[in-house]
Design a protein around this motif. Structure first.
Motif, PDB file in Angstrom:
ATOM      1  N   GLY A 244       0.804  -1.216   0.000  1.00 26.03           N
ATOM      2  CA  GLY A 244       0.000   0.000   0.000  1.00 26.03           C
ATOM      3  C   GLY A 244       0.842   1.272   0.000  1.00 26.03           C
ATOM      4  N   ALA A 245       0.201   2.369   0.380  1.00 22.08           N
ATOM      5  CA  ALA A 245       0.834   3.693   0.346  1.00 22.08           C
ATOM      6  C   ALA A 245       2.060   3.782   1.248  1.00 22.08           C
ATOM      7  N   ARG A 246       2.066   3.058   2.347  1.00 24.06           N
ATOM      8  CA  ARG A 246       3.231   3.085   3.236  1.00 24.06           C
ATOM      9  C   ARG A 246       4.454   2.508   2.528  1.00 24.06           C
ATOM     10  N   CYS A 247       4.268   1.481   1.730  1.00 22.43           N
ATOM     11  CA  CYS A 247       5.396   0.887   1.000  1.00 22.43           C
ATOM     12  C   CYS A 247       6.006   1.898   0.028  1.00 22.43           C
ATOM     13  N   GLU A 248       5.147   2.631  -0.663  1.00 25.15           N
ATOM     14  CA  GLU A 248       5.652   3.648  -1.595  1.00 25.15           C
ATOM     15  C   GLU A 248       6.518   4.652  -0.853  1.00 25.15           C
ATOM     16  N   LYS A 249       6.098   5.090   0.310  1.00 25.41           N
ATOM     17  CA  LYS A 249       6.872   6.046   1.114  1.00 25.41           C
ATOM     18  C   LYS A 249       8.205   5.428   1.530  1.00 25.41           C
ATOM     19  N   CYS A 250       8.161   4.180   1.932  1.00 29.52           N
ATOM     20  CA  CYS A 250       9.369   3.474   2.369  1.00 29.52           C
ATOM     21  C   CYS A 250      10.353   3.294   1.205  1.00 29.52           C
ATOM     22  N   PHE A 251       9.857   2.891   0.041  1.00 31.40           N
ATOM     23  CA  PHE A 251      10.721   2.754  -1.134  1.00 31.40           C
ATOM     24  C   PHE A 251      11.388   4.089  -1.446  1.00 31.40           C
ATOM     25  N   ARG A 252      10.587   5.139  -1.423  1.00 32.20           N
ATOM     26  CA  ARG A 252      11.088   6.469  -1.790  1.00 32.20           C
ATOM     27  C   ARG A 252      12.194   6.927  -0.832  1.00 32.20           C
ATOM     28  N   ILE A 253      11.983   6.779   0.468  1.00 35.74           N
ATOM     29  CA  ILE A 253      12.990   7.253   1.413  1.00 35.74           C
ATOM     30  C   ILE A 253      14.284   6.451   1.284  1.00 35.74           C
ATOM     31  N   ARG A 254      14.169   5.151   1.084  1.00 35.81           N
ATOM     32  CA  ARG A 254      15.368   4.324   0.941  1.00 35.81           C
ATOM     33  C   ARG A 254      16.124   4.648  -0.341  1.00 35.81           C
ATOM     34  N   LEU A 255      15.389   4.732  -1.445  1.00 38.20           N
ATOM     35  CA  LEU A 255      16.046   4.998  -2.721  1.00 38.20           C
ATOM     36  C   LEU A 255      16.613   6.414  -2.791  1.00 38.20           C
ATOM     37  N   GLU A 256      15.920   7.369  -2.197  1.00 35.21           N
ATOM     38  CA  GLU A 256      16.454   8.743  -2.210  1.00 35.21           C
ATOM     39  C   GLU A 256      17.755   8.811  -1.422  1.00 35.21           C
ATOM     40  N   ARG A 257      17.779   8.192  -0.264  1.00 33.34           N
ATOM     41  CA  ARG A 257      19.010   8.200   0.538  1.00 33.34           C
ATOM     42  C   ARG A 257      20.133   7.497  -0.214  1.00 33.34           C
ATOM     43  N   THR A 258      19.812   6.439  -0.929  1.00 35.45           N
ATOM     44  CA  THR A 258      20.812   5.719  -1.723  1.00 35.45           C
ATOM     45  C   THR A 258      21.329   6.603  -2.852  1.00 35.45           C
ATOM     46  N   ALA A 259      20.431   7.285  -3.547  1.00 34.51           N
ATOM     47  CA  ALA A 259      20.837   8.169  -4.647  1.00 34.51           C
ATOM     48  C   ALA A 259      21.720   9.307  -4.146  1.00 34.51           C
ATOM     49  N   VAL A 260      21.363   9.896  -3.023  1.00 40.26           N
ATOM     50  CA  VAL A 260      22.166  10.984  -2.458  1.00 40.26           C
ATOM     51  C   VAL A 260      23.558  10.468  -2.107  1.00 40.26           C
ATOM     52  N   HIS A 261      23.618   9.298  -1.486  1.00 37.64           N
ATOM     53  CA  HIS A 261      24.919   8.725  -1.135  1.00 37.64           C
ATOM     54  C   HIS A 261      25.728   8.430  -2.404  1.00 37.64           C
ATOM     55  N   ALA A 262      25.070   7.885  -3.416  1.00 41.14           N
ATOM     56  CA  ALA A 262      25.759   7.603  -4.679  1.00 41.14           C
ATOM     57  C   ALA A 262      26.332   8.881  -5.279  1.00 41.14           C
ATOM     58  N   LYS A 263      25.539   9.908  -5.322  1.00 40.82           N
ATOM     59  CA  LYS A 263      25.965  11.177  -5.919  1.00 40.82           C
ATOM     60  C   LYS A 263      27.131  11.786  -5.148  1.00 40.82           C
ATOM     61  N   THR A 264      27.043  11.790  -3.834  1.00 37.13           N
ATOM     62  CA  THR A 264      28.073  12.453  -3.028  1.00 37.13           C
ATOM     63  C   THR A 264      29.343  11.622  -2.858  1.00 37.13           C
ATOM     64  N   HIS A 265      29.291  10.351  -3.246  1.00 33.79           N
ATOM     65  CA  HIS A 265      30.467   9.492  -3.101  1.00 33.79           C
ATOM     66  C   HIS A 265      31.003   8.972  -4.433  1.00 33.79           C
TER      67      HIS A 265
END
Length: 177
Positions: free
Chosen positions: A111-132
């Protein structure tokens, strides 16, 4: 005076370069990462990014992290692959998950909670990828038959565009799920 062998110098230079892209692979736990890493190890230089703001209590989080590290160490020690998998960890930050999922506690899996969870995990991963300095990021979340590959891919591609990265949008489920 000895003549320079430009071909030999060029061959040595090319051999010293690592042509494979660096991949930051978001992982939720060791078991989910096993098949994914084995599929990607020859193509990418992999760093596992362990980030799970939705796992609580902290003892469960640490148990999963230890499992992830143990798997990576076993794989690295086995000498099956020339490359060594690296490990990095995001912060233990359950408050971020609680904040984005507030009011969605009764949602069913998918449901909607999963979408929020996917987004927060993937965004943090993308930020880490970009900055490293990573070229590409991906997630092991798509290995689960309970996770929505299309939604995860949509989020991943959007974040790749936002952060000017590549997103490896592979459905890692066996036999197409």
């Amino acid at each position: 005076m000895q003549q320079r062998n430009y071909q030999r110098e060029m061959d040595a230079l090319i051999a010293s370069l690592d042509a494979r892209p660096r991949l930051l692979l978001h992982s939720c736990c060791g078991p989910c990462s096993t098949a994914v890493i084995e599929r990607l190890i020859g193509t990418y230089k992999i760093t596992v990014f362990y980030y799970n703001p939705n796992i609580h209590d902290e003892a469960e989080y640490e148990k999963r992290k230890r499992n992830q590290i143990d798997f990576i160490n076993q794989l690295n020690d086995s000498n099956i692959y020339e490359d060594k998998i690296e490990f990095t960890e995001g912060e233990y930050d359950t408050e971020s998950f609680f904040k984005v999922s507030a009011g969605l506690e009764e949602e069913n899996e998918g449901g909607a909670r999963c979408e929020k969870c996917f987004r927060i995990r993937l965004e943090r991963t993308a930020v880490h990828a970009k900055t490293h300095g990573f070229d590409t990021f991906a997630t092991t979340l798509t290995v689960s038959p309970y996770k929505n590959y299309k939604l995860i891919t949509e989020i991943g591609r959007g974040l790749a565009f936002k952060y000017q990265l590549s997103y490896l949008d592979t459905d890692f489920k066996k036999k197409d799920g």
